[in-house]
Enzyme design. Structure first.
Site, short mmCIF file in Angstrom:
data_model
loop_
_atom_site.label_atom_id
_atom_site.label_comp_id
_atom_site.label_asym_id
_atom_site.label_seq_id
_atom_site.Cartn_x
_atom_site.Cartn_y
_atom_site.Cartn_z
NE ARG A 163 2.77 35.67 -24.42
CZ ARG A 163 1.97 34.89 -24.23
NH1 ARG A 163 2.04 33.54 -24.91
NH2 ARG A 163 0.90 35.19 -23.35
CB SER A 238 3.49 42.05 -21.13
OG SER A 238 2.18 42.35 -20.79
CD GLU A 334 5.70 38.76 -23.30
OE1 GLU A 334 5.25 39.24 -24.61
OE2 GLU A 334 5.07 38.99 -22.27
#
Length: 339
Positions: A163, A238, A334
């Site tokens: 990520r 998320s 994130e």
């Protein structure tokens, strides 16, 4: 082209946070790029906005905002073993995945229904259900706003990790991604490592004859069942990464919490399910003012209406502090907190 009055960004971020920009330009074609570099030199910072699905926007953005709306998909090359497909940065990611399947170009079906644009996908190095973007990535074209020139980047130039990428960590706002190319295999094999797919009734029914379209449909069904639609309830998907811990930390946690959900990685490390940790701590479904944790997916923070970045960040910090106290694990968010 340049918006100099306050420009409302509330509908351009999937958390629907109250936000406005003081300066905004819209990118649609390469002819605009030299002017963008000139404008960037007149601002302290630049923020590139795609679909707004992975950002926490402040109430006032003083940066020059470049909103990406370029369109176009083409097959730009092929070999005996793969297709190389290019999409312009402003294309909707999910629509691009569906288009590839319509053309017979499989390989991205596990990444269906991820919100955002094609240009934003490498920034986050998106991934889901056993497939990461960097596994399918070929190259990209980007405009260096500082140098005023176009550059081509291969995988080794992008510094991909979980990520994460060069574009997220190094000089944010310098790079305007223009187009992304993907390597899609002609000899396709399904990726079914995740339990949600292994036990999906439609996929179990076809067993050895699974098609890319069936995986695409199953992923969409699973995601819709777990995740709220941003058009209905503001969210950024998320909110926390799955933390990675070493063997000693995993064994210490599992002694106290034998049911901990974890996935072994290379080198003796373990990826813990952040959603499980948050759920066990009792946060799922909890509401704090205008924000809260979704009642079906503990990884998702939601805006019930009228929230600001401060509201979301206060909730996120409370969750991080609680998980650190209970499990000794540091959660990392994130979405990018935009200054």
């Amino acid at each position: 082209m340049l918006q100099t009055a306050k420009y409302d960004l509330t509908s351009f971020n999937t958390l629907t946070l109250r936000s406005h920009a003081l300066a905004l330009v819209t990118y649609r074609s390469p002819g605009q790029l030299p002017l963008f570099s000139e404008m960037a030199s007149q601002h302290d910072s630049v923020f590139v906005l795609g679909g707004g699905s992975n950002v926490v926007l402040p109430e006032t953005l003083t940066s020059l905002v470049v909103k990406v709306e370029s369109r176009g998909i083409r097959l730009c090359d092929q070999t005996p073993t793969e297709w190389v497909v290019e999409a312009q940065a402003g294309e909707c990611w999910h629509d691009f995945v569906a288009h590839c399947l319509d053309q017979g170009w499989a390989g991205l079906e596990n990444l269906a229904l991820i919100p955002g644009t094609v240009g934003a996908a490498p920034v986050q190095n998106i991934g889901a259900y056993g497939v990461e973007l960097d596994q399918r990535f070929h190259s990209l074209s980007a405009w260096d706003l500082r140098a005023g020139r176009q550059v081509e980047m291969r995988p080794e130039d992008c510094d991909f990790s979980y990520r994460n990428s060069l574009f997220k960590q190094s000089e944010p706002g310098r790079w305007l991604i223009l187009a992304v190319r993907f390597r899609l295999p002609k000899r396709w094999t399904p990726v079914l490592g995740y339990p949600d797919l292994q036990r999906h009734p439609a996929l179990q029914a076809v067993a050895a004859d699974i098609t890319p379209r069936q995986i695409f449909d199953a992923v969409c069904e699973v995601r819709r069942a777990k995740l709220p639609d941003p058009a209905v309830l503001g969210n950024a998907g998320s909110f926390f990464k799955n933390p990675v811990v070493d063997r000693a930390d995993f064994e210490a946690i599992s002694k106290v919490h034998p049911q901990v959900v974890a996935y072994p990685l290379a080198g003796g490390q373990y990826k813990l399910a952040a959603g499980w940790l948050i759920d066990q701590a009792g946060w799922k479904g909890r509401r704090v003012g205008p924000v809260g944790v979704h009642d079906r997916q503990a990884l998702v923070l939601v805006n019930y209406g009228g929230a600001s970045a401060a509201d979301i960040m206060q909730l996120a910090q409370a969750i991080k502090d609680d998980i650190a106290l209970r499990f000794g694990v540091a959660l990392e968010q994130e979405p990018v907190l935009v200054a």
